[in-house]
Design an enzyme around this catalytic site. Structure first.
Site, PDB file in Angstrom:
ATOM      1  N   ARG A   1      10.496 -13.760   6.962  1.00 22.72           N
ATOM      2  CA  ARG A   1       9.560 -12.716   6.545  1.00 22.72           C
ATOM      3  C   ARG A   1      10.123 -11.338   6.890  1.00 22.72           C
ATOM      4  NH1 ARG A   1       6.932  -8.215   8.256  1.00 22.72           N
ATOM      5  NH2 ARG A   1       6.431  -9.220  10.231  1.00 22.72           N
TER       6      ARG A   1
ATOM      7  N   TYR B   1      -1.865  -8.874  13.643  1.00 24.33           N
ATOM      8  CA  TYR B   1      -0.813  -7.880  13.883  1.00 24.33           C
ATOM      9  C   TYR B   1      -1.484  -6.513  14.019  1.00 24.33           C
ATOM     10  CZ  TYR B   1       3.787 -10.045  12.794  1.00 24.33           C
ATOM     11  OH  TYR B   1       4.950 -10.763  12.812  1.00 24.33           O
TER      12      TYR B   1
ATOM     13  N   GLU C   1      -0.364  -3.282  13.585  1.00 22.74           N
ATOM     14  CA  GLU C   1       0.754  -2.478  13.081  1.00 22.74           C
ATOM     15  C   GLU C   1       0.770  -1.091  13.724  1.00 22.74           C
ATOM     16  OE1 GLU C   1       2.608  -1.056   8.773  1.00 22.74           O
ATOM     17  OE2 GLU C   1       0.476  -1.509   8.956  1.00 22.74           O
TER      18      GLU C   1
ATOM     19  N   THR D   1       6.541  -1.176  15.762  1.00 17.64           N
ATOM     20  CA  THR D   1       6.844  -1.177  14.326  1.00 17.64           C
ATOM     21  C   THR D   1       8.020  -0.279  13.961  1.00 17.64           C
ATOM     22  OG1 THR D   1       4.528  -1.651  13.861  1.00 17.64           O
ATOM     23  CG2 THR D   1       5.855  -0.798  12.033  1.00 17.64           C
TER      24      THR D   1
ATOM     25  N   HIS E   1       6.554  -7.823  19.482  1.00 17.89           N
ATOM     26  CA  HIS E   1       7.422  -7.800  18.292  1.00 17.89           C
ATOM     27  C   HIS E   1       8.273  -6.530  18.357  1.00 17.89           C
ATOM     28  CE1 HIS E   1       8.021  -8.574  13.824  1.00 17.89           C
ATOM     29  NE2 HIS E   1       8.361  -7.298  13.902  1.00 17.89           N
TER      30      HIS E   1
END
Length: 512
Positions: free
Chosen positions: A6, A134, A136, A169, A197
């Protein structure tokens, strides 16, 4: 959780086919044994849907369906229906993690956005789809709008969701910020399962993953080879080694398979792994300095915990101007060739001369160099091109006619191909098929032209082959096809000319 299929596919120019998505998913889950994978973004394209559907069908048969996740959007039931139609069971719902994103991109209030998110969660629960969130732009949210971040998580933790994922991000965080922000999340919301992440814009992704784990995060996101938007994500291989060696923690990952998945993704993505990329680069387990090779021979003085065998690789010793006798001796030992001190010195000097002329030297070149320097017949040229003709006409397939001499007998074949070199190789294969001989598989093909080179510059072609082992041959010529053909003929002589014990005895006795 690995997101190569992804987030990794958001690398410029990268698009995985159905077959490639399935192959990568299978190796990640069954061979590498990561815990979860994120394989697609909902609504992107028909090809994305078909690839996702194919992976989901396989996963359902293998019992992996709950491990496979798809990025979806706050769009009522649209993303959810896309995922359900593809056979998916988990949505990673992309919500806004910073006040700026909510008010300036969505042009909504935090309360309005939260209500929209709640509707999607309710729809997902009705459809039997699990939800992760998520947030973001969470890192910017923590820098400039902490109240908003706390507002969202306080509300979302009361919903029927699995995990809340904290993305950097835009890759803006440093390790200290990562530690502080992650610790704040864990202490403020002890009942929430968080993921971290990382993005690598400042080359700090691995450092940030390290500090997120130190803060108490227990799931981090990776991509194979560090693929991803802009500068990419945290590389799977580096994350696994860091967790084990520096944090002394355990994962379910089988690190012996990391090189396998790295090569697979390199092939499918078309994005080459830098040769000095930690753990997976071609040269990271190659000692160049002669003093290092000498130290390795004396109780492994230049070894660290990153032993290549851990990752399905082997240590190598480069041949170049800094090699020294120790490097060259190690390579000769692998070939079973023993030289006296004077002969070893001559071979070393010749390798240094070649390296000064900017020639790359492979291990497969070494017997030829020994033969040349010591005037021995260690390498017998059993295969010779008598002549060849390659034609290319616009609108027609290229055709090659090849006359080859093997052990003094001449054979001729022709073939068409997808390119001129392909036609040449197919003609060779026909000759070898007639003779009942095996022909190695071409694994990789690299063409190098000096930067700033002109149209008449020498082209170096290095081809990697695979039969019972993997090896490389090279050719040098102003014409690219001629360079590739030279590398190919070198390969044929290597496989035809297995080094026999009597030859080795001869070279040892001749030069002792």
């Amino acid at each position: 959780m690995d997101t190569t299929l992804r987030d990794g596919e958001q690398t410029s120019g990268v698009s995985f086919s159905e077959h490639e998505k399935l192959s990568v998913a299978r190796v990640l889950l069954e061979d590498v044994r990561v815990d979860r994978i994120e394989i697609a973004s909902a609504r992107v394209s028909e090809g994305e849907f078909k690839g996702t559907q194919r992976v989901m069908k396989w996963a359902a048969k293998k019992g992996h369906l709950e491990k496979i996740e798809v990025l979806g959007f706050v769009d009522g039931k649209v993303s959810l229906q896309w995922i359900a139609d593809a056979g998916g069971k988990v949505i990673n719902l992309l919500c806004k993690g910073s006040y700026k994103h909510v008010t300036e991109q969505l042009r909504k209030t935090p309360e309005e956005h939260l209500n929209d998110v709640r509707k999607v969660i309710a729809n997902a629960n009705e459809m039997g789809i699990r939800v992760n969130i998520y947030l973001e732009d969470w890192s910017n949210g923590m820098r400039s709008s902490k109240d908003y971040v706390h507002f969202m998580i306080s509300a979302l933790q009361k919903e029927q969701i699995g995990r809340i994922m904290l993305p950097d991000t835009l890759g803006i965080l440093d390790p200290d910020e990562t530690y502080d922000f992650c610790l704040e999340m864990i202490e403020a919301f002890p009942d929430v399962d968080f993921d971290f992440h990382a993005h690598n814009d400042y080359d700090l992704a691995i450092a940030n993953v390290f500090h997120a784990l130190k803060a108490g995060i227990r799931c981090v996101h990776t991509t194979v080879n560090g693929l991803g938007e802009r500068a990419g994500n945290a590389p799977l291989s580096s994350v696994i080694a860091t967790i084990k060696d520096h944090l002394k923690m355990k994962t379910n990952v089988n690190e012996t398979q990391l090189n396998k998945i790295s090569k697979l993704v390199e092939s499918f993505s078309g994005i080459r792994i830098p040769t000095n990329k930690p753990l997976i680069g071609e040269f990271v387990f190659t000692q160049c300095s002669g003093i290092h090779a000498d130290g390795d021979s004396k109780n492994n003085l230049y070894f660290n915990d990153l032993l290549p065998e851990r990752f399905g690789r082997i240590r190598q010793y480069a041949l170049g101007k800094t090699s020294g006798k120790a490097n060259i001796k190690k390579n000769l030992d692998e070939l079973g060739i023993e030289l006296d001190a004077e002969s070893l010195k001559k071979v070393t000097n010749r390798i240094i001369e070649l390296a000064d002329e900017k020639e790359s030297i492979t291990n497969e070149d070494l017997p030829y160099i020994v033969s040349d320097v010591l005037h021995s017949d260690l390498v017998e040229q059993k295969v010779r091109v008598v002549n060849y003709s390659i034609t290319y006409t616009m609108g027609l397939r290229p055709v090659a006619n090849v006359a080859l001499e093997i052990d003094g007998k001449e054979y001729e074949e022709y073939s068409d191909g997808d390119g001129q070199y392909d036609a040449f190789v197919k003609a060779l294969r026909r000759i070898y098929q007639r003779l009942g001989k095996s022909f190695p598989k071409l694994v990789d093909y690299v063409v190098t032209i000096p930067p700033g080179g002109h149209t008449d510059a020498l082209v170096e072609t290095v081809i990697t082959w695979q039969n019972n082992r993997e090896f490389k041959t090279k050719g040098l010529d102003p014409d690219q096809n001629a360079a590739a053909i030279k590398a190919t003929i070198r390969m044929l002589n290597i496989i035809e000319n297995e080094f026999k014990p009597e030859m080795l005895d001869k070279i040892v006795s001749t030069n002792s």
